[in-house]
Design an enzyme around this catalytic site. Structure first.
Site, PDB file in Angstrom:
ATOM      1  N   LYS A  14      -9.389 -33.928 -54.305  1.00 56.01           N
ATOM      2  CA  LYS A  14      -9.990 -33.344 -53.097  1.00 56.01           C
ATOM      3  C   LYS A  14      -9.261 -32.055 -52.790  1.00 56.01           C
ATOM      4  O   LYS A  14      -8.051 -31.961 -53.022  1.00 56.01           O
ATOM      5  CB  LYS A  14      -9.827 -34.301 -51.911  1.00 56.01           C
ATOM      6  CG  LYS A  14     -10.646 -35.566 -52.032  1.00 56.01           C
ATOM      7  CD  LYS A  14     -10.573 -36.346 -50.717  1.00 56.01           C
ATOM      8  CE  LYS A  14     -10.894 -37.799 -50.950  1.00 56.01           C
ATOM      9  NZ  LYS A  14     -10.188 -38.717 -50.106  1.00 56.01           N
ATOM     10  N   ARG A  91      -0.596 -33.031 -51.500  1.00 59.30           N
ATOM     11  CA  ARG A  91      -0.292 -34.360 -50.963  1.00 59.30           C
ATOM     12  C   ARG A  91       0.379 -35.157 -52.078  1.00 59.30           C
ATOM     13  O   ARG A  91      -0.154 -35.251 -53.182  1.00 59.30           O
ATOM     14  CB  ARG A  91      -1.577 -35.053 -50.548  1.00 59.30           C
ATOM     15  CG  ARG A  91      -1.322 -36.457 -50.100  1.00 59.30           C
ATOM     16  CD  ARG A  91      -2.598 -37.212 -49.881  1.00 59.30           C
ATOM     17  NE  ARG A  91      -2.281 -38.560 -49.441  1.00 59.30           N
ATOM     18  CZ  ARG A  91      -3.019 -39.616 -49.732  1.00 59.30           C
ATOM     19  NH1 ARG A  91      -4.109 -39.497 -50.442  1.00 59.30           N
ATOM     20  NH2 ARG A  91      -2.663 -40.800 -49.294  1.00 59.30           N
ATOM     21  N   HIS A 180       0.410 -43.129 -45.146  1.00 62.52           N
ATOM     22  CA  HIS A 180      -0.411 -42.401 -44.166  1.00 62.52           C
ATOM     23  C   HIS A 180       0.486 -41.587 -43.217  1.00 62.52           C
ATOM     24  O   HIS A 180       0.095 -41.293 -42.085  1.00 62.52           O
ATOM     25  CB  HIS A 180      -1.254 -43.338 -43.272  1.00 62.52           C
ATOM     26  CG  HIS A 180      -2.336 -44.094 -43.972  1.00 62.52           C
ATOM     27  ND1 HIS A 180      -2.602 -45.413 -43.714  1.00 62.52           N
ATOM     28  CD2 HIS A 180      -3.229 -43.722 -44.914  1.00 62.52           C
ATOM     29  CE1 HIS A 180      -3.617 -45.824 -44.459  1.00 62.52           C
ATOM     30  NE2 HIS A 180      -4.012 -44.804 -45.211  1.00 62.52           N
ATOM     31  N   HIS A 208      -4.292 -46.059 -37.619  1.00 57.29           N
ATOM     32  CA  HIS A 208      -5.047 -45.331 -38.645  1.00 57.29           C
ATOM     33  C   HIS A 208      -5.895 -46.375 -39.370  1.00 57.29           C
ATOM     34  O   HIS A 208      -5.409 -47.093 -40.242  1.00 57.29           O
ATOM     35  CB  HIS A 208      -4.080 -44.627 -39.606  1.00 57.29           C
ATOM     36  CG  HIS A 208      -4.761 -43.898 -40.720  1.00 57.29           C
ATOM     37  ND1 HIS A 208      -4.761 -42.530 -40.833  1.00 57.29           N
ATOM     38  CD2 HIS A 208      -5.479 -44.348 -41.781  1.00 57.29           C
ATOM     39  CE1 HIS A 208      -5.453 -42.174 -41.908  1.00 57.29           C
ATOM     40  NE2 HIS A 208      -5.889 -43.272 -42.506  1.00 57.29           N
ATOM     41  N   ASP A 283     -17.367 -51.475 -46.285  1.00 55.33           N
ATOM     42  CA  ASP A 283     -17.720 -50.418 -45.332  1.00 55.33           C
ATOM     43  C   ASP A 283     -18.142 -51.043 -43.999  1.00 55.33           C
ATOM     44  O   ASP A 283     -19.047 -51.882 -43.954  1.00 55.33           O
ATOM     45  CB  ASP A 283     -18.862 -49.571 -45.926  1.00 55.33           C
ATOM     46  CG  ASP A 283     -19.089 -48.301 -45.147  1.00 55.33           C
ATOM     47  OD1 ASP A 283     -19.199 -48.378 -43.903  1.00 55.33           O
ATOM     48  OD2 ASP A 283     -19.161 -47.239 -45.769  1.00 55.33           O
ATOM     49  N   GLY A 333     -11.463 -46.166 -37.134  1.00 54.03           N
ATOM     50  CA  GLY A 333     -10.874 -45.938 -35.807  1.00 54.03           C
ATOM     51  C   GLY A 333     -11.622 -44.877 -35.003  1.00 54.03           C
ATOM     52  O   GLY A 333     -11.760 -44.983 -33.789  1.00 54.03           O
ATOM     53  N   GLU A 334     -12.116 -43.854 -35.696  1.00 56.50           N
ATOM     54  CA  GLU A 334     -12.808 -42.768 -34.993  1.00 56.50           C
ATOM     55  C   GLU A 334     -14.275 -43.083 -34.719  1.00 56.50           C
ATOM     56  O   GLU A 334     -14.871 -42.526 -33.802  1.00 56.50           O
ATOM     57  CB  GLU A 334     -12.737 -41.474 -35.827  1.00 56.50           C
ATOM     58  CG  GLU A 334     -11.340 -40.896 -35.909  1.00 56.50           C
ATOM     59  CD  GLU A 334     -11.254 -39.740 -36.898  1.00 56.50           C
ATOM     60  OE1 GLU A 334     -12.255 -39.021 -37.077  1.00 56.50           O
ATOM     61  OE2 GLU A 334     -10.182 -39.561 -37.502  1.00 56.50           O
ATOM     62  N   ASN A 335     -14.856 -43.952 -35.578  1.00 55.74           N
ATOM     63  CA  ASN A 335     -16.312 -44.120 -35.518  1.00 55.74           C
ATOM     64  C   ASN A 335     -16.814 -45.460 -35.006  1.00 55.74           C
ATOM     65  O   ASN A 335     -17.932 -45.538 -34.517  1.00 55.74           O
ATOM     66  CB  ASN A 335     -16.909 -43.911 -36.923  1.00 55.74           C
ATOM     67  CG  ASN A 335     -16.811 -42.474 -37.356  1.00 55.74           C
ATOM     68  OD1 ASN A 335     -17.399 -41.598 -36.737  1.00 55.74           O
ATOM     69  ND2 ASN A 335     -16.041 -42.226 -38.401  1.00 55.74           N
ATOM     70  N   GLU A 384      -5.592 -34.679 -42.173  1.00 54.83           N
ATOM     71  CA  GLU A 384      -4.427 -34.641 -43.055  1.00 54.83           C
ATOM     72  C   GLU A 384      -4.319 -33.312 -43.788  1.00 54.83           C
ATOM     73  O   GLU A 384      -3.224 -32.814 -44.018  1.00 54.83           O
ATOM     74  CB  GLU A 384      -4.494 -35.819 -44.042  1.00 54.83           C
ATOM     75  CG  GLU A 384      -4.207 -37.138 -43.351  1.00 54.83           C
ATOM     76  CD  GLU A 384      -4.490 -38.360 -44.195  1.00 54.83           C
ATOM     77  OE1 GLU A 384      -5.669 -38.748 -44.295  1.00 54.83           O
ATOM     78  OE2 GLU A 384      -3.546 -38.926 -44.754  1.00 54.83           O
TER      79      GLU A 384
HETATM   80  P1  AMP Z   1     -11.479 -43.256 -44.341  1.00 55.95           P
HETATM   81  O1  AMP Z   1     -10.740 -44.082 -45.352  1.00 55.95           O
HETATM   82  O2  AMP Z   1     -10.646 -42.831 -43.186  1.00 55.95           O
HETATM   83  O3  AMP Z   1     -12.279 -42.142 -44.954  1.00 55.95           O
HETATM   84  O4  AMP Z   1     -12.578 -44.254 -43.715  1.00 55.95           O
HETATM   85  C1  AMP Z   1     -13.666 -44.704 -44.457  1.00 55.95           C
HETATM   86  C2  AMP Z   1     -14.301 -45.886 -43.751  1.00 55.95           C
HETATM   87  O5  AMP Z   1     -14.691 -45.523 -42.413  1.00 55.95           O
HETATM   88  C3  AMP Z   1     -15.617 -46.352 -44.373  1.00 55.95           C
HETATM   89  O6  AMP Z   1     -15.398 -47.221 -45.444  1.00 55.95           O
HETATM   90  C4  AMP Z   1     -16.272 -47.069 -43.212  1.00 55.95           C
HETATM   91  O7  AMP Z   1     -15.838 -48.417 -43.204  1.00 55.95           O
HETATM   92  C5  AMP Z   1     -15.730 -46.393 -41.978  1.00 55.95           C
HETATM   93  N1  AMP Z   1     -16.761 -45.628 -41.273  1.00 55.95           N
HETATM   94  C6  AMP Z   1     -17.168 -44.377 -41.486  1.00 55.95           C
HETATM   95  N2  AMP Z   1     -18.166 -44.043 -40.630  1.00 55.95           N
HETATM   96  C7  AMP Z   1     -18.379 -45.116 -39.839  1.00 55.95           C
HETATM   97  C8  AMP Z   1     -19.269 -45.422 -38.750  1.00 55.95           C
HETATM   98  N3  AMP Z   1     -20.134 -44.514 -38.302  1.00 55.95           N
HETATM   99  N4  AMP Z   1     -19.198 -46.642 -38.200  1.00 55.95           N
HETATM  100  C9  AMP Z   1     -18.314 -47.555 -38.652  1.00 55.95           C
HETATM  101  N5  AMP Z   1     -17.451 -47.336 -39.668  1.00 55.95           N
HETATM  102  C10 AMP Z   1     -17.480 -46.146 -40.250  1.00 55.95           C
END
Ligand code: AMP
Length: 396
Positions: A14, A91, A180, A208, A283, A333-335, A384
């Site tokens: 990335k 990273r 992290h 996180h 997910d 956590g954000e979504n 990050e």
């Molecule tokens: P990260 O490893 O921080 O990129 O997080 C990826 C994970 O975030 C995905 O596998 C999902 O489980 C979760 N995620 C992303 N978007 C959403 C959403 N709108 N609602 C719930 N979970 C989400």
């Protein structure tokens, strides 16, 4: 200065090119399936259309060459020549006990990172390939290594030692390292600012929660404990990782199912967690859909995930004798408003009351708690890549 941020995984890479003054990402992208036949570069210039190029990339050096070509391309490029790249921030997953801060990359540093390969056999070798490839392709540009483990080097021995004979720490440095770190550092600083408190006199818990998930107790700006351990397999239940289990389960499954240690580790890293428990997906979007459709296993997996998060927060409240701010970050956590709402249901003893309407927000800085709430809870998006770019410029 324009900083190229590189995050090399075993088969992916990335990148972001970040302008350190405006802190805007001029381009973001990813190379996937490197060394696996047909690879793919996805490149998005700021404000432009995503470009997808499918072509074989036999190794990371070829991938980085593709990235540099994309950045300088006449049509979808964002710089005229490679000379515009002032620095590269890498990273690096594991810095062992050697690196408590980011560092300018020299031959000695490369050797020291290599010495940590044992501790992160999947990640560090890939990170080193990226470092060497950049050194070959953009000669003379200063490079900085930013370690996932560095922020946690402030943990005291009582937090990082395991209850096993001391000789294994002495011989092999078996201890908790935590991961992290770039995210926990970035989010805790920003959360303190956002809550209007002095980071040097604060108690912050950063959750996180992404595909990999970890929680850190940050006391006066320093990590004093974190949920991941010797490896990123420890702690919370994650997308596909088991998190903490009774170690005896390993022997029990090995004997019952006639599996060797590699098979068991694969099971715990890739087939467990929310995915393994639910038989639905790793997910949380799929887990939520399945729960809405009455899938009981998905519900149980979700509840286990939330319960572990809540218990970990409780442990860190005890470790710091209180908490001022709890910050939710990363993909889940954000979504995922349901995860946040359910975790906060366990936090009544901290006087937490959240505004359910505000809690529907996604991926934006926002205070979720009501003014009466005695502990603050917020969403704090992590970044990050920006943190790596800042570290890089700061060091240079
Ligand atoms: P990260 O490893 O921080 O990129 O997080 C990826 C994970 O975030 C995905 O596998 C999902 O489980 C979760 N995620 C992303 N978007 C959403 C959403 N709108 N609602 C719930 N979970 C989400």
């Amino acid at each position: 200065m324009k900083v190229l941020v590189i995050n090399c995984g075993s088969s992916s890479l990335k990148y972001q090119l970040i302008d350190s003054v405006s802190e805007i990402a001029l381009a973001v992208g990813i190379c996937e399936r490197i060394g696996q036949g047909i690879s793919c570069l996805k490149h998005t210039p700021n404000g432009g259309e995503k470009v997808v190029i499918e072509t074989p990339m036999e190794n990371h050096e070829v991938a980085i060459k593709m990235v540099l070509d994309a950045l300088t391309d006449k049509n979808h490029g964002v710089i005229k020549s490679l000379e515009e790249i002032g620095a590269v921030g890498h990273r690096v997953v594991h810095g062992g006990e050697k690196f408590a801060t980011s560092t300018i990359i020299t031959d000695e540093v490369i050797q020291a990172i290599e010495d940590c390969n044992d501790l992160a056999p999947l990640h560090n070798p890939a990170n080193l390939i990226g470092i060497r490839a950049c050194a070959n392709l953009i000669k003379g540009v200063p490079m900085v290594a930013v370690f996932d483990t560095a922020f946690h080097q402030t943990m005291p021995a009582k937090a990082y030692l395991y209850g096993i004979p001391h000789e294994y720490y002495d011989k092999y440095k078996i201890r908790k390292y935590g991961f992290h770190g770039t995210s926990h550092s970035f989010v805790s600083k920003r959360a303190a600012e956002f809550a209007g408190i002095d980071i040097n006199n604060s108690k912050i818990i950063v959750c996180h929660l992404g595909n990999g998930a970890s929680i850190t107790a940050v006391l006066n700006g320093k990590s004093i404990d974190t949920s991941m351990g010797f490896t990123p397999l420890a702690g919370l239940v994650m997308g596909t990782r088991s998190g903490n289990i009774d170690p005896s389960i390993i022997e029990f499954i090995a004997k019952k199912e006639n599996k060797n240690i590699d098979q068991i580790m694969n099971l715990l890293n890739k087939e467990s967690g929310v995915q393994g428990m639910s038989d639905v997906s790793s997910d949380f979007r799929d887990i939520n859909d399945a729960m809405d459709n009455g899938n009981e296993m998905a519900r149980t997996a979700f509840d286990v995930f939330v319960y572990r998060v809540a218990k970990c927060i409780g442990g860190y409240v005890a470790a710091m004798n209180g908490v001022d701010v709890i910050a939710f970050t990363a993909g889940v956590g954000e979504n995922d408003h349901k995860v946040r709402e359910d975790v906060c249901q366990y936090l009544g003893y901290l006087g937490v009351t959240i505004d359910l309407e505000k809690n529907m927000t996604r991926s934006k800085e926002i205070m979720l708690t009501t003014p009466e709430s005695t502990t603050k809870v917020c969403i704090m998006p992590t970044n990050e890549e920006l943190a790596i770019a800042r570290e890089t410029v700061g060091l240079l």
